[in-house]
Design an enzyme around this catalytic site. Structure first.
Site, PDB file in Angstrom:
ATOM      1  N   ARG A  16      15.780   9.531  44.245  1.00  0.00           N
ATOM      2  CA  ARG A  16      16.930   9.207  45.099  1.00  0.00           C
ATOM      3  C   ARG A  16      17.807  10.413  45.447  1.00  0.00           C
ATOM      4  NH1 ARG A  16      18.680   4.410  41.150  1.00  0.00           N
ATOM      5  NH2 ARG A  16      17.331   5.632  39.772  1.00  0.00           N
ATOM      6  N   GLN A  73       5.785  15.096  29.159  1.00  0.00           N
ATOM      7  CA  GLN A  73       5.331  13.710  29.376  1.00  0.00           C
ATOM      8  C   GLN A  73       4.362  13.787  30.553  1.00  0.00           C
ATOM      9  OE1 GLN A  73       8.312  11.004  30.878  1.00  0.00           O
ATOM     10  NE2 GLN A  73       7.101   9.183  30.429  1.00  0.00           N
ATOM     11  N   ASN A 344      47.032  49.767  42.687  1.00  0.00           N
ATOM     12  CA  ASN A 344      47.392  48.960  43.851  1.00  0.00           C
ATOM     13  C   ASN A 344      46.208  48.932  44.808  1.00  0.00           C
ATOM     14  OD1 ASN A 344      49.587  47.737  45.733  1.00  0.00           O
ATOM     15  ND2 ASN A 344      48.484  49.253  46.966  1.00  0.00           N
ATOM     16  N   ASN A 353      29.790  47.727  48.692  1.00  0.00           N
ATOM     17  CA  ASN A 353      29.034  47.907  47.440  1.00  0.00           C
ATOM     18  C   ASN A 353      27.534  47.767  47.607  1.00  0.00           C
ATOM     19  OD1 ASN A 353      29.488  45.147  47.986  1.00  0.00           O
ATOM     20  ND2 ASN A 353      29.005  44.600  45.882  1.00  0.00           N
ATOM     21  N   ALA A 390      46.053  54.781  54.164  1.00  0.00           N
ATOM     22  CA  ALA A 390      45.692  53.573  54.925  1.00  0.00           C
ATOM     23  C   ALA A 390      44.598  53.893  55.932  1.00  0.00           C
ATOM     24  CB  ALA A 390      46.924  53.029  55.639  1.00  0.00           C
TER      25      ALA A 390
HETATM   26  C1  UD1 Z   1      18.131   3.865  32.630  1.00  0.00           C
HETATM   27  C2  UD1 Z   1      18.131   2.659  31.705  1.00  0.00           C
HETATM   28  C3  UD1 Z   1      19.273   1.736  32.098  1.00  0.00           C
HETATM   29  C4  UD1 Z   1      20.587   2.481  32.040  1.00  0.00           C
HETATM   30  C5  UD1 Z   1      20.538   3.762  32.871  1.00  0.00           C
HETATM   31  C6  UD1 Z   1      21.760   4.606  32.568  1.00  0.00           C
HETATM   32  C7  UD1 Z   1      15.762   2.274  31.125  1.00  0.00           C
HETATM   33  C8  UD1 Z   1      14.573   1.449  31.406  1.00  0.00           C
HETATM   34  N1  UD1 Z   1      16.853   1.973  31.848  1.00  0.00           N
HETATM   35  O1  UD1 Z   1      17.903   3.402  33.959  1.00  0.00           O
HETATM   36  O2  UD1 Z   1      19.315   0.630  31.208  1.00  0.00           O
HETATM   37  O3  UD1 Z   1      21.622   1.644  32.498  1.00  0.00           O
HETATM   38  O4  UD1 Z   1      19.398   4.555  32.504  1.00  0.00           O
HETATM   39  O5  UD1 Z   1      21.844   5.738  33.400  1.00  0.00           O
HETATM   40  O6  UD1 Z   1      15.733   3.133  30.280  1.00  0.00           O
HETATM   41  N2  UD1 Z   1      12.752   9.512  32.349  1.00  0.00           N
HETATM   42  C9  UD1 Z   1      11.701  10.182  31.738  1.00  0.00           C
HETATM   43  N3  UD1 Z   1      10.437   9.694  31.908  1.00  0.00           N
HETATM   44  C10 UD1 Z   1      10.157   8.574  32.617  1.00  0.00           C
HETATM   45  C11 UD1 Z   1      11.238   7.900  33.233  1.00  0.00           C
HETATM   46  C12 UD1 Z   1      12.528   8.391  33.068  1.00  0.00           C
HETATM   47  O7  UD1 Z   1      11.895  11.185  31.075  1.00  0.00           O
HETATM   48  O8  UD1 Z   1       8.989   8.214  32.707  1.00  0.00           O
HETATM   49  C13 UD1 Z   1      14.114  10.046  32.170  1.00  0.00           C
HETATM   50  C14 UD1 Z   1      14.767  10.442  33.484  1.00  0.00           C
HETATM   51  O9  UD1 Z   1      14.529  11.804  33.769  1.00  0.00           O
HETATM   52  C15 UD1 Z   1      16.245  10.174  33.212  1.00  0.00           C
HETATM   53  C16 UD1 Z   1      16.226   9.086  32.161  1.00  0.00           C
HETATM   54  O10 UD1 Z   1      14.928   9.048  31.608  1.00  0.00           O
HETATM   55  O11 UD1 Z   1      16.905  11.310  32.676  1.00  0.00           O
HETATM   56  C17 UD1 Z   1      16.573   7.719  32.752  1.00  0.00           C
HETATM   57  O12 UD1 Z   1      15.629   7.411  33.744  1.00  0.00           O
HETATM   58  P1  UD1 Z   1      16.052   6.764  35.132  1.00  0.00           P
HETATM   59  O13 UD1 Z   1      14.837   6.537  35.942  1.00  0.00           O
HETATM   60  O14 UD1 Z   1      17.176   7.514  35.734  1.00  0.00           O
HETATM   61  O15 UD1 Z   1      16.540   5.336  34.575  1.00  0.00           O
HETATM   62  P2  UD1 Z   1      17.609   4.361  35.231  1.00  0.00           P
HETATM   63  O16 UD1 Z   1      16.924   3.534  36.265  1.00  0.00           O
HETATM   64  O17 UD1 Z   1      18.824   5.097  35.618  1.00  0.00           O
HETATM   65 CA    CA Z   2      19.461   7.316  35.747  1.00  0.00          CA
END
Ligand code: UD1
Ligand code: CA
Length: 418
Positions: A16, A73, A344, A353, A390
């Protein structure tokens, strides 16, 4: 104190954001947003910090400091899967583990400490942070029983009926007792709609198993704000900026107009310094006591300003040291310069520079007087108490002796002060 370790989830794509830069590297107040989360992990005393990376993992790893353990991951299969990626490093670990997200940069150390305290006091297997917000859309909602006990976290996409109206949301900060975490993690099934493994499903599994889960609500709901869009990024930046300015004011710095002042968290400013409106101070800048900065000043990284210095309107200072009681009041640029004390810098003075290839140094010794509209083509040295007339242009590689008076284009010595 018992050991604690942290896992920071940062593998997500950040779709997003519509960006080619990984989300967690987008800067907030001068630093990648994940850095704030890392600071919290360190600040609560984590002995080890694991960062789970996936999307563009090498560029994220490169931006982070070496004392972190980066875990890959392979496929982005959800937050539970991300935690599994770190599990191999924690197999024999029996202590507590904090899990945070790299995209919640407003989280504070105090709040996370209070989660850990409650977790340990009540001997919970999981204690996590919630916030009550105006617009819960997009967040996981907290389902509680009538007696207040936590039952489950319902993700936004799965929320139905009254669940949509729940204003208490999951911030994404959890303290787990490691053994039960890694055991139950494997029981999480993929979400029916998104086919991802949700870490948040663990809460319901725990409550079914009668394991102790608890949630703690933040006093300051802004701490829970997660960055998913550019609009969130701007909101978070604004809140963090206010916090930084408040801290400076508490330390004895006057900020005349916080709404138009931009100072990064890494800046240091001494007491009784006044920062006037429309001023930007960026990066590792240090400013002494009793200075007056702005309005409309920009002080860039690598600059060190002494005590009692005046930097006035329409000025830029970059990678430059300025000694005590020097003044630079109007429309000037100093780059890569070393300015002594009681110097000054006249209106319109510019250091040239950059020669197209290299950045070169300008040295101006104590007590020198640079007249209005002078150009100093670096590298140059201006001696102690020297005067540059100046409109003069001091050409490249020149050394103006102590006490000399120079004028013209190119600048020539016309007299010497005693
Ligand atoms: C997540 C939570 C939600 C919470 C919100 C808060 C879950 C399922 N949901 O949703 O309950 O309200 O955060 O901000 O956990 N990430 C990974 N690997 C993945 C997917 C995500 O490392 O496979 C990391 C993302 O980089 C991020 C974090 O996990 O830093 C959260 O993931 P994101 O997809 O932003 O979850 P939300 O939909 O915001
Ligand atoms: Ca998030």
């Amino acid at each position: 104190m018992k050991e604690i370790r942290s896992i920071i989830l940062a593998a997500g794509k950040g779709t997003r954001m519509k960006s080619s830069i990984p989300k967690v590297l987008h800067p907030i107040c001068g630093r990648p947003m994940i850095q704030n989360v890392i600071d919290v992990a360190r600040g609560v005393g984590s002995s080890k910090v694991y960062c789970v990376l996936g999307h563009k993992s090498s560029s994220v790893a490169e931006a982070l400091s070496d004392d972190l353990i980066c875990v890959e991951q392979k496929k982005l299969l959800g937050t539970a899967d991300a935690v599994k990626a770190a599990a191999t490093f924690l197999k024999s670990y029996k202590g507590d583990v904090l899990i945070m997200c790299g995209d919640t940069p407003l989280l504070s150390k105090q709040t996370v400490k209070s989660i850990v305290r409650k977790h340990r006091k009540n001997k919970n297997v999981c204690t996590f942070l919630t916030a009550v917000v105006h617009d819960p859309q997009g967040y996981g909602r907290i389902l509680r029983k009538e007696n207040g006990a936590v039952v489950a976290i319902r993700e936004d996409k799965d929320a139905v009926g009254y669940e949509k109206e729940i204003a208490e949301i999951n911030v994404g900060v959890y303290c787990f007792h490691a053994p039960e975490l890694f055991k139950v993690l494997n029981e999480i099934k993929p979400n029916a709609k998104k086919k991802e493994f949700y870490l948040t499903d663990i809460v319901e599994l725990y409550t079914e198993k009668k394991l102790k889960v608890d949630a703690i609500e933040t006093e300051d709901a802004t701490e829970g704000l997660g960055v998913n869009t550019r609009e969130d990024l701007a909101n978070c930046e604004q809140i963090l900026r206010r916090r930084i300015l408040k801290e400076f004011m508490l330390q004895g710095v006057t900020i005349s107009d916080p709404s138009t002042t931009y100072i990064d968290s890494s800046v240091v400013i001494g007491k009784d310094t006044i920062i006037r409106p429309y001023t930007f101070i960026e990066g590792d800048v240090r400013i002494g006591d009793d200075c007056q900065i702005g309005p409309f000043a920009r002080i860039r990284p690598g600059s060190k300003i002494g005590n009692g210095v005046e930097i006035g309107n329409f000025t830029e200072v970059s990678r430059t040291k300025i000694g005590d009681q020097s003044i630079m009041k109007h429309f000037s640029f100093l780059g890569d310069s070393i300015i002594g004390s009681k110097v000054n810098i006249g209106a319109g003075t510019v250091t040239a520079n950059f020669d197209g290839v290299d950045k070169n140094t300008t040295r101006v010794a104590d007590g020198a007087f640079i007249g209005s509209d002078a150009i100093l083509i670096s590298p140059v040295k201006i001696g102690k108490n020297a005067i540059v007339g100046a409109g003069s242009v001091v050409t490249k590689d020149k050394t103006i002796p102590d006490g000399a008076v120079v004028t013209g284009v190119p600048a020539q010595i016309i007299s010497r002060k005693k």
